[in-house]
Design a protein around this motif. Structure first.
Motif, PDB file in Angstrom:
ATOM      1  N   ALA A   1     -16.298  21.792 -60.009  1.00 20.39           N
ATOM      2  CA  ALA A   1     -15.626  22.767 -59.466  1.00 20.39           C
ATOM      3  C   ALA A   1     -16.363  24.015 -59.552  1.00 20.39           C
ATOM      4  N   VAL A   2     -17.296  24.293 -60.376  1.00 21.75           N
ATOM      5  CA  VAL A   2     -17.950  25.549 -60.448  1.00 21.75           C
ATOM      6  C   VAL A   2     -19.271  25.402 -59.905  1.00 21.75           C
ATOM      7  N   LEU A   3     -19.889  24.309 -59.857  1.00 16.70           N
ATOM      8  CA  LEU A   3     -21.477  24.326 -59.548  1.00 16.70           C
ATOM      9  C   LEU A   3     -21.405  23.867 -58.158  1.00 16.70           C
ATOM     10  N   ALA A   4     -20.819  23.042 -57.677  1.00 18.86           N
ATOM     11  CA  ALA A   4     -20.847  22.565 -56.245  1.00 18.86           C
ATOM     12  C   ALA A   4     -20.632  23.662 -55.268  1.00 18.86           C
ATOM     13  N   PRO A   5     -19.708  24.474 -55.349  1.00 20.65           N
ATOM     14  CA  PRO A   5     -19.707  25.786 -54.533  1.00 20.65           C
ATOM     15  C   PRO A   5     -20.825  26.507 -54.435  1.00 20.65           C
ATOM     16  N   LEU A   6     -21.264  26.750 -55.722  1.00 17.99           N
ATOM     17  CA  LEU A   6     -22.499  27.804 -55.745  1.00 17.99           C
ATOM     18  C   LEU A   6     -23.772  26.979 -55.250  1.00 17.99           C
ATOM     19  N   VAL A   7     -23.837  25.697 -55.457  1.00 15.14           N
ATOM     20  CA  VAL A   7     -24.987  24.916 -54.507  1.00 15.14           C
ATOM     21  C   VAL A   7     -24.740  25.052 -53.002  1.00 15.14           C
ATOM     22  N   VAL A   8     -23.851  24.650 -52.630  1.00 17.97           N
ATOM     23  CA  VAL A   8     -23.317  24.727 -51.352  1.00 17.97           C
ATOM     24  C   VAL A   8     -23.800  26.229 -50.582  1.00 17.97           C
ATOM     25  N   ALA A   9     -23.165  27.126 -51.209  1.00 17.54           N
ATOM     26  CA  ALA A   9     -23.211  28.795 -50.814  1.00 17.54           C
ATOM     27  C   ALA A   9     -24.884  29.149 -50.739  1.00 17.54           C
ATOM     28  N   PHE A  10     -25.669  28.581 -51.630  1.00 22.38           N
ATOM     29  CA  PHE A  10     -27.162  28.850 -51.750  1.00 22.38           C
ATOM     30  C   PHE A  10     -27.750  27.945 -50.372  1.00 22.38           C
ATOM     31  N   CYS A  11     -27.447  26.691 -50.350  1.00 18.22           N
ATOM     32  CA  CYS A  11     -27.769  25.917 -49.255  1.00 18.22           C
ATOM     33  C   CYS A  11     -27.593  26.682 -47.935  1.00 18.22           C
ATOM     34  N   ARG A  12     -26.369  27.062 -47.721  1.00 20.56           N
ATOM     35  CA  ARG A  12     -25.845  27.474 -46.459  1.00 20.56           C
ATOM     36  C   ARG A  12     -26.820  28.940 -45.918  1.00 20.56           C
ATOM     37  N   VAL A  13     -27.039  29.582 -46.959  1.00 21.12           N
ATOM     38  CA  VAL A  13     -27.721  31.017 -46.961  1.00 21.12           C
ATOM     39  C   VAL A  13     -29.102  30.554 -46.716  1.00 21.12           C
ATOM     40  N   TYR A  14     -29.503  29.880 -47.569  1.00 17.62           N
ATOM     41  CA  TYR A  14     -30.924  29.424 -47.549  1.00 17.62           C
ATOM     42  C   TYR A  14     -31.519  28.947 -46.166  1.00 17.62           C
ATOM     43  N   ARG A  15     -30.405  27.871 -45.494  1.00 16.10           N
ATOM     44  CA  ARG A  15     -30.792  27.271 -44.313  1.00 16.10           C
ATOM     45  C   ARG A  15     -30.578  28.064 -43.438  1.00 16.10           C
ATOM     46  N   GLY A  16     -30.230  29.430 -43.560  1.00 19.71           N
ATOM     47  CA  GLY A  16     -30.028  30.271 -42.194  1.00 19.71           C
ATOM     48  C   GLY A  16     -28.706  30.144 -41.461  1.00 19.71           C
ATOM     49  N   MET A  17     -27.640  29.527 -42.120  1.00 18.63           N
ATOM     50  CA  MET A  17     -26.475  29.358 -41.341  1.00 18.63           C
ATOM     51  C   MET A  17     -25.450  30.485 -41.519  1.00 18.63           C
ATOM     52  N   HIS A  18     -25.539  31.009 -42.751  1.00 24.24           N
ATOM     53  CA  HIS A  18     -24.603  32.215 -42.955  1.00 24.24           C
ATOM     54  C   HIS A  18     -25.270  33.275 -43.883  1.00 24.24           C
ATOM     55  N   HIS A  19     -24.626  34.425 -43.650  1.00 23.10           N
ATOM     56  CA  HIS A  19     -24.945  35.708 -44.340  1.00 23.10           C
ATOM     57  C   HIS A  19     -24.306  35.456 -45.851  1.00 23.10           C
ATOM     58  N   PRO A  20     -24.686  36.221 -46.929  1.00 23.33           N
ATOM     59  CA  PRO A  20     -24.040  36.138 -48.024  1.00 23.33           C
ATOM     60  C   PRO A  20     -22.586  36.583 -48.020  1.00 23.33           C
ATOM     61  N   THR A  21     -22.035  37.650 -47.305  1.00 20.14           N
ATOM     62  CA  THR A  21     -20.733  37.869 -47.250  1.00 20.14           C
ATOM     63  C   THR A  21     -19.882  36.681 -46.549  1.00 20.14           C
ATOM     64  N   ASP A  22     -20.413  35.974 -45.880  1.00 22.42           N
ATOM     65  CA  ASP A  22     -19.793  34.783 -45.204  1.00 22.42           C
ATOM     66  C   ASP A  22     -19.248  33.768 -46.249  1.00 22.42           C
ATOM     67  N   VAL A  23     -20.376  33.341 -47.148  1.00 20.14           N
ATOM     68  CA  VAL A  23     -20.339  32.526 -48.085  1.00 20.14           C
ATOM     69  C   VAL A  23     -19.144  33.155 -49.212  1.00 20.14           C
ATOM     70  N   LEU A  24     -19.231  34.234 -49.431  1.00 18.45           N
ATOM     71  CA  LEU A  24     -18.372  34.964 -50.351  1.00 18.45           C
ATOM     72  C   LEU A  24     -16.917  34.982 -49.607  1.00 18.45           C
ATOM     73  N   ALA A  25     -16.910  35.099 -48.708  1.00 18.89           N
ATOM     74  CA  ALA A  25     -15.300  35.157 -47.958  1.00 18.89           C
ATOM     75  C   ALA A  25     -14.765  33.506 -47.945  1.00 18.89           C
ATOM     76  N   GLY A  26     -15.660  32.545 -47.729  1.00 20.27           N
ATOM     77  CA  GLY A  26     -15.413  31.286 -47.979  1.00 20.27           C
ATOM     78  C   GLY A  26     -15.071  31.045 -49.052  1.00 20.27           C
ATOM     79  N   ALA A  27     -15.842  31.150 -50.126  1.00 17.05           N
ATOM     80  CA  ALA A  27     -15.265  31.027 -51.596  1.00 17.05           C
ATOM     81  C   ALA A  27     -14.010  31.705 -51.915  1.00 17.05           C
ATOM     82  N   LEU A  28     -13.744  32.652 -51.515  1.00 21.65           N
ATOM     83  CA  LEU A  28     -12.349  33.330 -51.847  1.00 21.65           C
ATOM     84  C   LEU A  28     -11.401  32.846 -50.968  1.00 21.65           C
ATOM     85  N   ILE A  29     -11.450  32.409 -49.977  1.00 21.81           N
ATOM     86  CA  ILE A  29     -10.588  31.658 -49.220  1.00 21.81           C
ATOM     87  C   ILE A  29     -10.022  30.216 -49.870  1.00 21.81           C
TER      88      ILE A  29
END
Length: 242
Positions: free
Chosen positions: A177-205
């Motif tokens: 529950a802790v690690l999976a969202p962090l891994v996914v967030a890194f992957c999405r930014v690394y692969r150019g699909m989202h900005h850091p604030t996009d993944v932060l907003a997704g995590a908060l939602i």
């Protein structure tokens, strides 16, 4: 009443994160520049093994992964409790998150980062990250169910039992529950699909929706299941010697 409360929460989340996304997209340039700097840095330092690893990591909350995992979680909850409310809660966790994400994305005009993108996706759907929100709800929901199952096992034993499979699963689910969202967030930014604030907003939602469903629906439903569990008979009272 439960449905009304969750609809109100969903509406509030859409309003709050739409306002936040609008502020990010058209507010201080420093925020956008910092966002873009991070994505550009990752795009300029991509390596072969991380490309492969992040492609695999994205599947942790891919659409079909979430659908299949939610179906399994709902089936397991139904089998364990023999009631329909918990399976419905499992489905509501990911379905509600998806609705909030989709409506928020429609209301916020923010494209994906202007770097080479490595995954398929709507170029205009930059905010928020649905993958990260789904990861929080999915793996957080699994952790809630697993923790309850472990607690129920201990209560049924009456005494602290030896660490069993259920306890190991609960610990693994809490870590996921802790690690999976962090891994996914890194992957999405690394692969150019989202900005850091996009993944932060997704995590908060995801976190807000998980907390709301857990408080309004999951906890009362789990408590109701526990109330229906047969209680052990009290020990016989000692009789006084005559």
């Amino acid at each position: 009443m439960i449905v009304v409360r969750l609809v109100v929460v969903a509406a509030l989340l859409i309003g709050v994160f739409t306002a936040l996304g609008t502020l990010i997209a058209s507010g201080p340039a420093a925020v956008r520049d910092a966002d873009l700097d991070v994505v550009r840095w990752f795009a300029a330092h991509r390596t072969g093994w991380l490309l492969r690893a992040t492609a695999a990591g994205t599947y942790l909350s891919d659409t079909w992964t979430v659908i299949a995992a939610t179906a399994l979680l709902a089936a397991a909850a139904g089998w364990w409790t023999r009631r329909w409310l918990l399976p419905a809660a499992a489905v509501l966790l990911t379905a509600g998150e998806t609705a909030i994400y989709e409506l928020t994305g429609l209301l916020v005009d923010r494209p994906r980062p202007p770097v080479p993108r490595l995954d398929v996706g709507d170029p205009a759907a930059g905010y928020p990250s649905g993958h990260v929100a789904a990861a929080v709800c999915l793996y957080g929901g699994v952790a809630v169910f697993a923790r309850w199952a472990a607690a129920r096992r201990r209560a049924a034993a009456g005494v602290p039992p030896a660490r069993g499979v259920v306890d190991v699963v609960a610990a693994a689910a809490a870590a996921a529950a802790v690690l999976a969202p962090l891994v996914v967030a890194f992957c999405r930014v690394y692969r150019g699909m989202h900005h850091p604030t996009d993944v932060l907003a997704g995590a908060l939602i995801g976190a807000c929706w998980l907390a709301a469903v857990a408080r309004v629906l999951l906890r009362p439903a789990l408590a109701a299941v526990d109330d229906r569990r047969p209680r052990p008979a009290p020990p016989p009272k000692a009789t006084a010697m005559s």
